[in-house]
Motif scaffolding. Structure first.
Motif, mmCIF file in Angstrom:
data_model
loop_
_atom_site.group_PDB
_atom_site.id
_atom_site.type_symbol
_atom_site.label_atom_id
_atom_site.label_comp_id
_atom_site.label_asym_id
_atom_site.label_seq_id
_atom_site.Cartn_x
_atom_site.Cartn_y
_atom_site.Cartn_z
ATOM 1 N N VAL A 161 10.446 -16.651 -23.088
ATOM 2 C CA VAL A 161 11.188 -16.226 -21.892
ATOM 3 C C VAL A 161 12.629 -15.880 -22.247
ATOM 4 O O VAL A 161 13.190 -14.868 -21.808
ATOM 5 C CB VAL A 161 11.134 -17.327 -20.821
ATOM 6 C CG1 VAL A 161 12.091 -17.005 -19.665
ATOM 7 C CG2 VAL A 161 9.714 -17.502 -20.298
ATOM 8 N N ASP A 162 13.261 -16.737 -23.102
ATOM 9 C CA ASP A 162 14.658 -16.497 -23.440
ATOM 10 C C ASP A 162 14.827 -15.284 -24.344
ATOM 11 O O ASP A 162 15.876 -14.621 -24.331
ATOM 12 C CB ASP A 162 15.243 -17.734 -24.114
ATOM 13 C CG ASP A 162 15.457 -18.870 -23.111
ATOM 14 O OD1 ASP A 162 15.451 -18.571 -21.895
ATOM 15 O OD2 ASP A 162 15.633 -20.018 -23.533
ATOM 16 N N LEU A 163 13.800 -15.018 -25.166
ATOM 17 C CA LEU A 163 13.871 -13.819 -25.988
ATOM 18 C C LEU A 163 13.946 -12.563 -25.104
ATOM 19 O O LEU A 163 14.717 -11.639 -25.376
ATOM 20 C CB LEU A 163 12.639 -13.749 -26.909
ATOM 21 C CG LEU A 163 12.647 -12.636 -27.961
ATOM 22 C CD1 LEU A 163 13.814 -12.808 -28.919
ATOM 23 C CD2 LEU A 163 11.315 -12.618 -28.721
ATOM 24 N N VAL A 164 13.162 -12.552 -24.022
ATOM 25 C CA VAL A 164 13.228 -11.436 -23.065
ATOM 26 C C VAL A 164 14.573 -11.434 -22.346
ATOM 27 O O VAL A 164 15.192 -10.387 -22.129
ATOM 28 C CB VAL A 164 12.066 -11.518 -22.062
ATOM 29 C CG1 VAL A 164 12.227 -10.469 -20.961
ATOM 30 C CG2 VAL A 164 10.734 -11.337 -22.775
ATOM 31 N N ALA A 165 15.025 -12.664 -21.975
ATOM 32 C CA ALA A 165 16.299 -12.759 -21.268
ATOM 33 C C ALA A 165 17.450 -12.245 -22.113
ATOM 34 O O ALA A 165 18.446 -11.723 -21.594
ATOM 35 C CB ALA A 165 16.566 -14.192 -20.838
ATOM 36 N N ALA A 166 17.346 -12.391 -23.447
ATOM 37 C CA ALA A 166 18.392 -11.913 -24.336
ATOM 38 C C ALA A 166 18.383 -10.398 -24.479
ATOM 39 O O ALA A 166 19.281 -9.830 -25.104
ATOM 40 C CB ALA A 166 18.249 -12.565 -25.707
ATOM 41 N N GLY A 167 17.377 -9.722 -23.910
ATOM 42 C CA GLY A 167 17.330 -8.268 -23.961
ATOM 43 C C GLY A 167 16.260 -7.714 -24.868
ATOM 44 O O GLY A 167 16.023 -6.505 -24.870
ATOM 45 N N ASP A 218 7.790 -9.917 -15.307
ATOM 46 C CA ASP A 218 8.701 -10.200 -14.181
ATOM 47 C C ASP A 218 9.970 -9.346 -14.273
ATOM 48 O O ASP A 218 10.483 -8.852 -13.267
ATOM 49 C CB ASP A 218 9.077 -11.687 -14.178
ATOM 50 C CG ASP A 218 7.891 -12.578 -13.835
ATOM 51 O OD1 ASP A 218 6.881 -12.048 -13.332
ATOM 52 O OD2 ASP A 218 7.978 -13.797 -14.111
ATOM 53 N N ARG A 219 10.461 -9.214 -15.509
ATOM 54 C CA ARG A 219 11.680 -8.420 -15.695
ATOM 55 C C ARG A 219 11.433 -6.962 -15.316
ATOM 56 O O ARG A 219 12.284 -6.301 -14.707
ATOM 57 C CB ARG A 219 12.128 -8.520 -17.147
ATOM 58 C CG ARG A 219 13.508 -7.892 -17.409
ATOM 59 C CD ARG A 219 13.864 -8.080 -18.871
ATOM 60 N NE ARG A 219 15.202 -7.588 -19.132
ATOM 61 C CZ ARG A 219 16.318 -8.319 -19.012
ATOM 62 N NH1 ARG A 219 16.222 -9.584 -18.612
ATOM 63 N NH2 ARG A 219 17.501 -7.794 -19.278
ATOM 64 N N SER A 220 10.237 -6.465 -15.683
ATOM 65 C CA SER A 220 9.900 -5.088 -15.327
ATOM 66 C C SER A 220 9.838 -4.912 -13.818
ATOM 67 O O SER A 220 10.326 -3.913 -13.267
ATOM 68 C CB SER A 220 8.572 -4.692 -15.971
ATOM 69 O OG SER A 220 8.187 -3.394 -15.566
ATOM 70 N N LEU A 221 9.235 -5.889 -13.140
ATOM 71 C CA LEU A 221 9.162 -5.808 -11.676
ATOM 72 C C LEU A 221 10.553 -5.857 -11.058
ATOM 73 O O LEU A 221 10.866 -5.114 -10.122
ATOM 74 C CB LEU A 221 8.290 -6.938 -11.126
ATOM 75 C CG LEU A 221 6.794 -6.858 -11.457
ATOM 76 C CD1 LEU A 221 6.057 -8.073 -10.882
ATOM 77 C CD2 LEU A 221 6.185 -5.575 -10.908
ATOM 78 N N ARG A 222 11.392 -6.773 -11.604
ATOM 79 C CA ARG A 222 12.755 -6.858 -11.075
ATOM 80 C C ARG A 222 13.523 -5.557 -11.321
ATOM 81 O O ARG A 222 14.279 -5.089 -10.478
ATOM 82 C CB ARG A 222 13.497 -8.035 -11.705
ATOM 83 C CG ARG A 222 13.037 -9.395 -11.224
ATOM 84 C CD ARG A 222 14.047 -10.476 -11.588
ATOM 85 N NE ARG A 222 14.271 -10.542 -13.021
ATOM 86 C CZ ARG A 222 13.545 -11.294 -13.863
ATOM 87 N NH1 ARG A 222 12.520 -12.006 -13.401
ATOM 88 N NH2 ARG A 222 13.838 -11.332 -15.137
ATOM 89 N N ALA A 223 13.294 -4.998 -12.521
ATOM 90 C CA ALA A 223 13.965 -3.730 -12.823
ATOM 91 C C ALA A 223 13.512 -2.627 -11.881
ATOM 92 O O ALA A 223 14.307 -1.810 -11.409
ATOM 93 C CB ALA A 223 13.695 -3.339 -14.281
ATOM 94 N N GLN A 224 12.189 -2.613 -11.609
ATOM 95 C CA GLN A 224 11.676 -1.611 -10.679
ATOM 96 C C GLN A 224 12.266 -1.808 -9.287
ATOM 97 O O GLN A 224 12.635 -0.838 -8.611
ATOM 98 C CB GLN A 224 10.150 -1.685 -10.630
ATOM 99 C CG GLN A 224 9.475 -1.246 -11.917
ATOM 100 C CD GLN A 224 7.976 -1.398 -11.853
ATOM 101 O OE1 GLN A 224 7.406 -1.534 -10.772
ATOM 102 N NE2 GLN A 224 7.330 -1.393 -13.012
ATOM 103 N N ASP A 225 12.325 -3.097 -8.869
ATOM 104 C CA ASP A 225 12.923 -3.362 -7.554
ATOM 105 C C ASP A 225 14.385 -2.946 -7.529
ATOM 106 O O ASP A 225 14.876 -2.378 -6.547
ATOM 107 C CB ASP A 225 12.807 -4.857 -7.220
ATOM 108 C CG ASP A 225 11.381 -5.262 -6.873
ATOM 109 O OD1 ASP A 225 10.579 -4.348 -6.573
ATOM 110 O OD2 ASP A 225 11.076 -6.457 -6.922
ATOM 111 N N THR A 226 15.073 -3.226 -8.636
ATOM 112 C CA THR A 226 16.489 -2.850 -8.704
ATOM 113 C C THR A 226 16.662 -1.339 -8.623
ATOM 114 O O THR A 226 17.519 -0.823 -7.902
ATOM 115 C CB THR A 226 17.111 -3.379 -10.008
ATOM 116 O OG1 THR A 226 16.978 -4.795 -10.047
ATOM 117 C CG2 THR A 226 18.595 -2.991 -10.089
#
Length: 643
Positions: free
Chosen positions: A98-104, A155-163
């Motif tokens: 999870v943190d690896l994704v959070a780091a970008g 989740d990040r992809s969904l959040r990005a799409q929502d953003t």
């Protein structure tokens, strides 16, 4: 072993998120299973370098190499703890993913590179014995890391799409709002006058259209057009800034009218305004509104402490707006405004269809005149001028006629004024003068000494070259100069300076006769009359008719009669050495009366109406035959019908 990272990674939102989370220690405080501190285990630095290099090659994140290394060092620290801790941390691998994704580093390539580096180099670089328990724990940790990475990336992809979607919606909302504001601003710019803030012609026209298209249409409306008289002089003398201030004040005064029937006040252009009046019952309703506006504008204007007097003209039209009536009303009000200007300004005129039709007819005639002149449609009719004492034909007056292809033969009253206004009277006058001189030259063979009289317009007299043109025509036609009589009005010679004096002197030198036409109703100037090179006077027809005698007051001097007045005018002409001709003689009684006053010649329907030249020739022949049979008796006037 490298310490956990607590710094901020600029430019990479994922890295910032990871660093915020890494501020809370994630590594267990318990000692490692083999008794060594994780941070001092040999090979960690080499492993961190290999992992950071693999991530850099797999996925670009806009951070520096040092920032990337510190992020990976923190993740490696937690990885060592998760593998070596007793018992193992069940969520350690998932949180690392999870943190690896959070780091970008959220791409599949970053996950693949991470698993490859951990699987191939972790145990070897750190010198950890690959016993079955450690290997199983590492495999499970890699599986958890992959699961956590995949879930976080999703989740990040969904959040990005929502953003992105929310940003797009926000941008669209902002764009639509900006468009509405822009459209409203443009709409106002297109429909309102920028100087006064009043509606303009576009909005006035639209409002007229709405009134006619409403569910309950307005049956009748009125349009009042207002125009400031001589407003250009204000701008020229006082400047455009003062002119603009005056226009704003005019707009305020007209806009302040409170009549409930006023639907709209508009500025059409420059110094023209309009008032739209609804629910009218007759033209008088619109006229009342126009009167109110003129009264409001009659008070003096003051600009910068200076009083600026203005007058305003108005044109009013009233009628229905259905079936194209709106445009017709606007046009009618502007026509009426033009009449107000032409009739002296500072007044109001109401549209009249008969006057409009007459104006339209005059315009059509004016437009057709140049081509008619080229086609030779203009000709001359000749009216007899008779010596009153002998009854003999002394001369003829050439009167312009237009053989119009549709309207028939038109008298001079229908088109001469138009020719004067357009300047066409100069070539027209020359053409008629040449016709008359040529005809008079021919008449000399049957009646020597018969002169022809031709009218000369003000434009002709005040134009260089008239005397030269007359001399050329006389030379071409062979008519002796003393048999050409030119008639000029009193108005034409009121100012005897410059070109007028020179032209009259040149004509006199040629030997041409010059007479004052319509004498008695113009700008009579006895000083000029005395000094002009004249041959005669033609008394206006109004002087030959009897007038109502004024009532005599007790003790007052007896007023002179018409005959006394005529005798005085004729005597004045004779004392100046002039031949006096009376126009407008319609009866034998008038002829006898004018003969008794001493008048020399007479002209009018009693002696004959204007006719074609061959009828004048016939009259000359008849007169000569009559004189040979009954010398000394007067030939009765021929019963010639008007043509």
């Amino acid at each position: 072993m490298a310490s956990r990272v607590v710094g901020r990674c600029r430019g990479a939102p994922g890295a910032d998120e990871f660093l915020r989370r890494s501020r809370t220690p994630q590594v267990s405080d318990r000692p490692a299973a083999d008794g060594l501190d994780d941070r001092s285990r040999p090979g960690v630095e080499e492993f961190v370098t290999a992992w950071a290099t693999a991530l850099h090659r797999a996925h670009y994140v806009p951070i520096s190499a040092d920032q990337r290394r510190r992020i990976v060092a923190g993740l490696a620290d937690r990885l060592v703890t998760a593998v070596l801790a007793e018992p193992g941390e069940p969520e350690g691998g998932r949180r690392i993913g999870v943190d690896l994704v959070a780091a970008g580093f959220g791409s599949p390539e970053a996950l693949g590179g991470t698993i490859a580096v951990i699987g191939s180099r972790f145990l070897g670089e750190l010198g950890i014995a690959a016993d079955p328990a450690i290997a199983a724990r590492l495999n499970r940790l890699l599986a958890d890391l992959a699961a956590g990475f995949t879930s976080a990336a999703h989740d990040r992809s969904l959040r990005a799409q929502d953003t992105v979607r929310l940003a797009a919606l926000a941008a669209r909302t902002q764009a639509e709002e900006a468009l509405r504001v822009s459209e409203a601003r443009f709409r106002r710019f297109a429909t309102h006058d920028q100087l006064t803030g009043l509606p303009n012609l576009t909005l006035l026209t639209e409002q007229l259209g709405r009134l006619s298209a409403a569910q309950v249409p307005i049956d009748r409306v009125g349009v009042c057009c207002l125009d400031v008289d001589d407003f250009a002089a204000v701008n020229d003398v006082l400047g455009y800034q003062v002119g603009d201030l005056l226009l704003r004040e005019i707009a305020d005064r007209v806009g302040a009218l409170t009549d409930r029937r006023i639907d709209l006040v508009a500025r059409l252009d420059s110094d023209r305004f309009a008032i739209l009046v609804r629910d009218t019952t007759c033209a008088g309703d619109a006229v009342k509104i126009a009167d109110q506006a003129l009264a409001a504008l009659a008070a003096p204007f003051r600009v910068n402490g200076t009083e600026v007097p203005l007058t305003v003209s108005a044109g009013v039209a009233e009628g229905t707006v259905a079936d194209g009536g709106a445009a017709a009303l606007m046009r009618a009000s502007e026509i009426a405004l033009h009449w107000a200007k032409a009739d002296g300004k500072a007044t109001l005129r109401q549209f009249d269809q008969d006057r409009s039709n007459a104006d339209a007819e005059r315009y059509r005639l004016s437009a057709a005149m140049p081509a008619a002149l080229r086609r030779g449609e203009f000709t001359a009719a000749y009216q007899p001028i008779v010596a009153l004492r002998s009854g003999q034909l002394a001369g003829v007056e050439a009167l312009a006629r237009w053989r119009h292809p549709q309207l028939g033969l038109l008298g001079a009253a229908r088109f001469i004024e138009l020719a004067e206004r357009t300047g066409l009277v100069v070539p027209l006058g020359r053409q008629l003068l040449e016709q008359a001189c040529r005809q008079a030259s021919g008449w000399q063979r049957v009646q020597p000494g018969l002169y022809v009289s031709v009218n000369v317009s003000v434009r002709q007299l005040r134009r260089n070259g008239l005397a030269a043109a007359v001399a050329q025509i006389l030379d071409q036609t062979g008519l002796p100069p003393h048999l050409l009589q030119l008639e000029v009005t009193e108005q034409a010679v009121i100012d005897l300076t410059g070109i007028v004096t020179e032209t009259l002197a040149a004509l006199m030198k040629l030997g041409v006769r010059i007479v004052i036409d319509d004498f008695g109703i113009g700008y009579a100037n006895l000083a000029n009359l005395r000094s002009l090179p004249l041959h005669g006077l033609k008394l206006d027809a109004s002087l030959t008719r009897s007038s109502a005698q004024p009532a005599r007051r007790p003790g007052a001097r007896r007023p002179g009669t018409d005959d006394d007045f005529l005798s005085t005018v004729v005597s004045l002409g004779h004392k100046l050495g002039l031949v006096v001709t009376a126009e407008g003689i319609e009866t034998a009684q008038q002829a006898r009366r004018l003969t008794a006053t001493g008048c020399d010649n007479g002209q009018g329907w009693h002696f004959g109406r204007p006719v074609p030249p061959h009828e004048i020739t016939a009259r000359i022949v008849a007169q000569q035959h009559h004189d040979s049979v009954s010398p000394g008796t007067e030939l009765p006037a021929l019963p010639i019908q008007q043509r």
